[in-house]
Design a protein around this motif. Structure first.
Motif, short mmCIF file in Angstrom:
data_model
loop_
_atom_site.label_atom_id
_atom_site.label_comp_id
_atom_site.label_asym_id
_atom_site.label_seq_id
_atom_site.Cartn_x
_atom_site.Cartn_y
_atom_site.Cartn_z
N ALA A 1 37.38 32.37 39.91
CA ALA A 1 38.63 32.21 40.67
C ALA A 1 39.82 32.03 39.73
O ALA A 1 40.92 32.51 40.00
N ALA A 2 39.58 31.35 38.60
CA ALA A 2 40.67 31.08 37.66
C ALA A 2 41.13 32.34 36.93
O ALA A 2 42.24 32.37 36.39
N GLU A 3 40.30 33.38 36.92
CA GLU A 3 40.68 34.62 36.23
C GLU A 3 41.85 35.32 36.91
O GLU A 3 42.60 36.05 36.27
N GLY A 4 41.99 35.15 38.22
CA GLY A 4 43.04 35.86 38.93
C GLY A 4 42.61 37.25 39.35
O GLY A 4 41.47 37.66 39.12
N ALA A 5 43.51 37.98 39.94
CA ALA A 5 43.19 39.30 40.49
C ALA A 5 42.94 40.32 39.38
O ALA A 5 43.55 40.27 38.31
N TRP A 6 42.03 41.24 39.65
CA TRP A 6 41.78 42.35 38.74
C TRP A 6 42.94 43.34 38.84
O TRP A 6 43.36 43.71 39.94
N PRO A 7 43.51 43.79 37.72
CA PRO A 7 44.69 44.67 37.79
C PRO A 7 44.37 46.07 38.30
O PRO A 7 43.26 46.58 38.10
N THR A 8 45.32 46.67 38.94
CA THR A 8 45.19 48.07 39.32
C THR A 8 45.48 48.93 38.08
O THR A 8 46.03 48.43 37.09
N PRO A 9 45.16 50.22 38.12
CA PRO A 9 45.48 51.10 36.98
C PRO A 9 46.91 51.62 36.99
O PRO A 9 47.21 52.59 36.29
N ALA A 10 47.79 50.98 37.76
CA ALA A 10 49.17 51.45 37.86
C ALA A 10 49.84 51.52 36.49
O ALA A 10 50.53 52.50 36.17
#
Length: 288
Positions: A124-133
């Motif tokens: 949970a502490a890692e945060g959201a996985w980034p999009t390839p934008a």
């Protein structure tokens, strides 16, 4: 051990290398080809970490399992920082592999509640996985622009299999090619900002339909159509990348749910009647 030491750093340096090891060969190859040797080794190292994690779990070493899985997850976060789209694909594969190891451990009954709770907190502490934008907006955009400019100035562009690809010089409207390519990259970048996967995929499908029109419409003797055909050849297909991104996000939600259920079962000797009873809510309880 060397990989674990490397993972203590904030960033990974990926050298542009070739089997020959000389700078002149590098200059004649595409960025993707020069990155592949390093990225292939990254993938192999990640697989080794995941395998060792599962072996440690089987031996009852839950602390060792947690350590290796967290190393693999850190690995994915480091690889995804580099800008190329091929790097993003490798990073997503590394992450999904680690998350599936977590899922398997949670349902195996060999993961104790304390380790499960610690893993869940750290995920949970890692945060959201980034999009390839970002990868599309920067590296992919400028790779295409560089190829178009190379053709405009010298009639060649970096080859995929080595050397340079020589393109017969017919009249090409290069400003039109750059304008169309930039417009398509803007649309792809914005598509990955959509909140819902269905909206993202619809926008990317529309871009690919437009690219398909470039590849099939118009006579070849027209400079404008030749420029559009050039864009169609060079621009990447991104709908599959969107699917990979969504699959990686789903793997994260499944890992969270599996850990939460393991924690609940360890304390109650039964599964909950509802996901909310195990503390699974929000996106983790949402079917994407």
């Amino acid at each position: 051990d060397q990989l674990e030491t490397a993972l203590q750093r904030d960033r990974l340096f990926i050298p542009n290398v070739t089997p020959e090891g000389d700078a002149e060969t590098v200059k004649r190859l595409s960025v993707m080809v020069t990155l592949l040797p390093s990225l292939s080794r990254f993938r192999e190292g990640s697989t080794d970490l995941a395998a060792r994690a599962m072996l440690r779990l089987a031996e009852g070493d839950t602390a060792g399992f947690e350590h290796d899985v967290l190393c693999d997850l850190k690995f994915s976060r480091l690889v995804v920082k580099q800008p190329s789209l091929i790097g993003y694909l490798v990073a997503a594969a590394i992450r999904s592999q680690a998350l599936r190891a977590v899922q398997s451990a949670a349902v195996s009954g060999k993961l104790d509640a304390r380790t499960a709770a610690d893993l869940r907190e750290k995920l949970a502490a890692e945060g959201a996985w980034p999009t390839p934008a970002h990868n599309i907006d920067v590296a992919e955009r400028y790779s295409l622009l560089d190829a178009v400019c190379g053709l405009a100035t010298g009639g060649t562009m970096p080859g995929v299999s080595g050397g340079t690809a020589k393109i017969p010089m017919v009249p090409i409207n290069f400003p039109h090619a750059l304008e169309e390519a930039n417009g398509l990259y803007d649309r792809m970048r914005d598509a990955f900002g959509e909140k819902h996967y269905a909206d993202m995929l619809r926008e990317l499908d529309a871009v690919e339909t437009e690219v398909g029109r470039f590849a099939t419409g118009g006579p070849l003797y027209k400079a404008t159509h030749i420029s559009e055909l050039l864009v169609a050849i060079l621009i990447p297909a991104t709908s599959r990348v969107a699917t990979l991104y969504e699959n990686t996000v789903v793997d994260g939600r499944l890992a969270d749910a599996a850990l939460a259920l393991r924690i609940y079962r360890a304390g109650h000797q039964a599964y909950p009647d509802a996901l909310a009873d195990a503390g699974i809510s929000g996106e983790a309880a949402t079917d994407p």
